[in-house]
Motif scaffolding. Structure first.
Motif, PDB file in Angstrom:
ATOM      1  N   TRP A 236     -39.999  76.731  52.563  1.00 44.37           N
ATOM      2  CA  TRP A 236     -41.377  77.157  52.841  1.00 44.37           C
ATOM      3  C   TRP A 236     -41.475  77.566  54.297  1.00 44.37           C
ATOM      4  O   TRP A 236     -40.795  77.001  55.164  1.00 44.37           O
ATOM      5  N   VAL A 237     -42.311  78.577  54.560  1.00 42.64           N
ATOM      6  CA  VAL A 237     -42.623  79.011  55.922  1.00 42.64           C
ATOM      7  C   VAL A 237     -44.125  79.221  56.000  1.00 42.64           C
ATOM      8  O   VAL A 237     -44.714  79.843  55.107  1.00 42.64           O
ATOM      9  N   ASN A 238     -44.753  78.712  57.064  1.00 40.09           N
ATOM     10  CA  ASN A 238     -46.190  78.965  57.171  1.00 40.09           C
ATOM     11  C   ASN A 238     -46.442  80.387  57.666  1.00 40.09           C
ATOM     12  O   ASN A 238     -45.537  81.074  58.154  1.00 40.09           O
ATOM     13  N   ASN A 239     -47.671  80.843  57.524  1.00 39.89           N
ATOM     14  CA  ASN A 239     -47.986  82.241  57.812  1.00 39.89           C
ATOM     15  C   ASN A 239     -47.793  82.604  59.276  1.00 39.89           C
ATOM     16  O   ASN A 239     -47.488  83.755  59.608  1.00 39.89           O
ATOM     17  N   SER A 240     -47.967  81.633  60.166  1.00 36.77           N
ATOM     18  CA  SER A 240     -47.841  81.916  61.594  1.00 36.77           C
ATOM     19  C   SER A 240     -46.410  81.789  62.098  1.00 36.77           C
ATOM     20  O   SER A 240     -46.154  81.975  63.293  1.00 36.77           O
ATOM     21  N   THR A 242     -44.631  79.241  62.592  1.00 39.98           N
ATOM     22  CA  THR A 242     -44.480  78.145  63.552  1.00 39.98           C
ATOM     23  C   THR A 242     -43.933  76.883  62.903  1.00 39.98           C
ATOM     24  O   THR A 242     -43.735  75.878  63.580  1.00 39.98           O
ATOM     25  N   GLN A 243     -43.689  76.935  61.597  1.00 43.06           N
ATOM     26  CA  GLN A 243     -43.200  75.755  60.903  1.00 43.06           C
ATOM     27  C   GLN A 243     -42.420  76.180  59.663  1.00 43.06           C
ATOM     28  O   GLN A 243     -42.831  77.099  58.949  1.00 43.06           O
ATOM     29  N   ILE A 244     -41.286  75.520  59.434  1.00 42.56           N
ATOM     30  CA  ILE A 244     -40.524  75.740  58.214  1.00 42.56           C
ATOM     31  C   ILE A 244     -40.279  74.404  57.539  1.00 42.56           C
ATOM     32  O   ILE A 244     -40.342  73.343  58.168  1.00 42.56           O
ATOM     33  N   GLU A 245     -40.014  74.484  56.244  1.00 44.79           N
ATOM     34  CA  GLU A 245     -39.552  73.317  55.494  1.00 44.79           C
ATOM     35  C   GLU A 245     -38.130  73.612  55.052  1.00 44.79           C
ATOM     36  O   GLU A 245     -37.848  74.687  54.521  1.00 44.79           O
ATOM     37  N   LEU A 246     -37.224  72.673  55.297  1.00 49.97           N
ATOM     38  CA  LEU A 246     -35.815  72.864  54.979  1.00 49.97           C
ATOM     39  C   LEU A 246     -35.415  71.930  53.851  1.00 49.97           C
ATOM     40  O   LEU A 246     -35.699  70.729  53.887  1.00 49.97           O
ATOM     41  N   ASN A 247     -34.764  72.501  52.831  1.00 45.61           N
ATOM     42  CA  ASN A 247     -34.238  71.726  51.710  1.00 45.61           C
ATOM     43  C   ASN A 247     -35.308  70.941  50.965  1.00 45.61           C
ATOM     44  O   ASN A 247     -35.038  69.890  50.398  1.00 45.61           O
ATOM     45  N   ASP A 267     -37.632  87.080  60.472  1.00 47.14           N
ATOM     46  CA  ASP A 267     -36.776  87.001  59.289  1.00 47.14           C
ATOM     47  C   ASP A 267     -36.895  85.661  58.564  1.00 47.14           C
ATOM     48  O   ASP A 267     -36.297  85.484  57.493  1.00 47.14           O
ATOM     49  N   LEU A 268     -37.626  84.716  59.142  1.00 49.35           N
ATOM     50  CA  LEU A 268     -37.826  83.435  58.466  1.00 49.35           C
ATOM     51  C   LEU A 268     -38.558  83.667  57.150  1.00 49.35           C
ATOM     52  O   LEU A 268     -39.627  84.277  57.115  1.00 49.35           O
ATOM     53  N   ALA A 269     -37.971  83.181  56.062  1.00 48.27           N
ATOM     54  CA  ALA A 269     -38.572  83.378  54.740  1.00 48.27           C
ATOM     55  C   ALA A 269     -37.996  82.347  53.791  1.00 48.27           C
ATOM     56  O   ALA A 269     -36.862  81.879  53.966  1.00 48.27           O
ATOM     57  N   SER A 270     -38.773  81.982  52.793  1.00 45.91           N
ATOM     58  CA  SER A 270     -38.266  81.040  51.801  1.00 45.91           C
ATOM     59  C   SER A 270     -37.048  81.640  51.115  1.00 45.91           C
ATOM     60  O   SER A 270     -36.991  82.833  50.836  1.00 45.91           O
ATOM     61  N   GLY A 271     -36.054  80.798  50.887  1.00 46.05           N
ATOM     62  CA  GLY A 271     -34.827  81.232  50.247  1.00 46.05           C
ATOM     63  C   GLY A 271     -33.696  81.524  51.205  1.00 46.05           C
ATOM     64  O   GLY A 271     -32.536  81.580  50.785  1.00 46.05           O
TER      65      GLY A 271
END
Length: 422
Positions: A236-240, A242-247, A267-271
């Motif tokens: 997951w990546v938030n719209n701004s 500024t935060q990602i979720e890993l695994n 380039d941050l994106a889910s997957g």
């Protein structure tokens, strides 16, 4: 907590493969510090292996599991997940971190079952019903799980599963579809045990009741990841940005000081498969460097964004009568909390996941206040029967999106949408 769990067993659409190791540092790079990743290029004769792209030497370092359980180096295989402390590429400590451990109860071709969990892996040669195995998995952004290693081990006398807690009550909870009875377990950090908390559960699996009778429950802590380089899938990546979720587990902040290799912040994106170097600052994990390890063609997940008046009654959260799951990992911003959520106008970001039965659910990751009187609105989700998140359009702008999962900007008069466009 000492171990660092990554793989989610909550999902069910499992695919087999031979692993997804990233390149990380080059084999010539020197590494001193902590690594968390998959074993690659292992040589049992020379006792060397690669983790996150670094060529490491063992020279007799024990391969540890739980409670002093040690396995010989020659039982390591490519794809197994390990945590390593290295000094100038010399392994000082090495710990195994399987996603589950237990006895194989069924095999049918490439499909096998351990601890009541059925998975698929195209490398089961030599493994039979009754064998004990360690299984390493990684979650994909769409909620499915990829099995990357299955290794036969001696009977250990206890089983393990790990993943996020759901349906917690005073005696039981679930990890994925497995019911855990923790009424007689030693629970580490009991105050932190809640829905959404990531746990490692040890005990005995009862095949008759399909229940894991826990003897120990370890609740994981972000402190375990301080000053660690870890690989995995962005879930997951938030719209701004500024935060990602890993695994499916770790929430990591991204800021203007975060460095990027082989890609950009945009380039941050889910997957995306990445390696992340991170530190713990003020109680939060912060990425110091993110390296992209794929070509951007990984399986994408379904993220959502909902805006509207929150209804929160008897522990159930809805927007326009669409239920959104809250758990212990949901972050509330702008002074929001469970007590003042009801009737607040909010923006919710999160993930859409499916369980083993195929039932989908929206899981909230971040909730913040939104201006009720904005004349435009951004919504992400499915368009069903001419509506998105319960809103109808006064024009025909939603028609072309029917049946699709879309991210739309629309005009909004407080009740109806118009001029929706992606």
């Amino acid at each position: 907590m000492k171990k660092m769990a990554l793989a989610s067993l909550v999902a069910v659409a499992m695919v087999g493969c031979g692993g997804s190791s990233g390149s990380g540092g080059s084999a010539a790079d020197t590494k001193t510090g902590r690594l968390d990743g998959q074993v690659a290029n292992i040589s049992h004769s020379s006792k060397t292996l690669n983790v996150n792209g670094y060529a490491l030497r063992s020279d007799g370092a024990p391969v540890m599991y739980r409670d002093g359980v040690e396995l010989p180096f020659d039982q390591l295989v490519n794809g197994m997940r390990v945590q390593i402390d290295a000094d100038n590429n010399q392994i000082e400590t090495m710990k195994l971190d399987p996603s589950l451990t237990g006895m194989v109860s069924a095999i049918n071709g490439d499909t096998f079952t351990v601890n009541g969990i059925t998975m698929t892996f195209a490398g089961l040669t030599g493994i039979n019903v009754g064998d004990w195995v360690m299984v390493t998995t990684y979650p994909l952004a769409d909620g499915s799980v990829e099995v990357v290693a299955v290794q036969k081990v001696p009977a250990l006398g206890f089983v393990e599963i790990e993943g996020p807690v759901s349906q917690l009550d005073t005696h039981t909870f679930k990890v994925g579809m497995v019911t855990v009875d923790y009424s007689n377990a030693d629970v580490d950090d009991r105050d932190e045990l809640g829905n959404g908390a990531w746990v490692e559960v040890y005990g005995a699996y009862n095949t008759d009741t399909k229940t894991l009778l826990a003897t120990e429950v370890d609740v994981e802590d972000d402190h375990d990841y301080d000053d660690t380089e870890i690989e995995g899938v962005i879930s997951w990546v938030n719209n701004s940005l500024t935060q990602i979720e890993l695994n499916g587990r770790l929430r990591i902040e991204v800021n203007n000081n975060t460095e990027f290799d082989d890609g950009r912040r945009e380039d941050l994106a889910s997957g995306r498969w990445v390696e992340v170097e991170m530190v713990l600052r003020s109680g939060r994990l912060v990425a110091t460097e993110i390296e992209f390890e794929d070509g951007g063609d990984s399986i994408k997940g379904k993220e959502f964004q909902a805006v509207g008046e929150a209804k929160y009654q008897d522990g159930v959260f809805t927007i326009n009568d669409i239920e959104i799951e809250l758990n212990g990992q949901t972050e509330f911003d702008d002074g929001l909390n469970h007590d003042n959520l009801d009737t607040s106008w909010v923006e919710v970001e999160g993930r859409y996941l499916k369980d083993a039965s195929g039932t989908g659910r929206y899981v909230a990751i971040e909730i913040e206040r939104e201006d009720r009187f904005d004349d435009d609105i951004e919504l992400e989700g499915p368009v069903i029967n001419g509506t998105i998140w319960g809103y109808e359009a006064t024009d025909s702008s939603l028609i072309k999106y029917e049946g699709r999962w879309v991210d739309l900007d629309c005009d909004f008069n407080g009740t109806y949408l118009s001029r929706c466009d992606d």
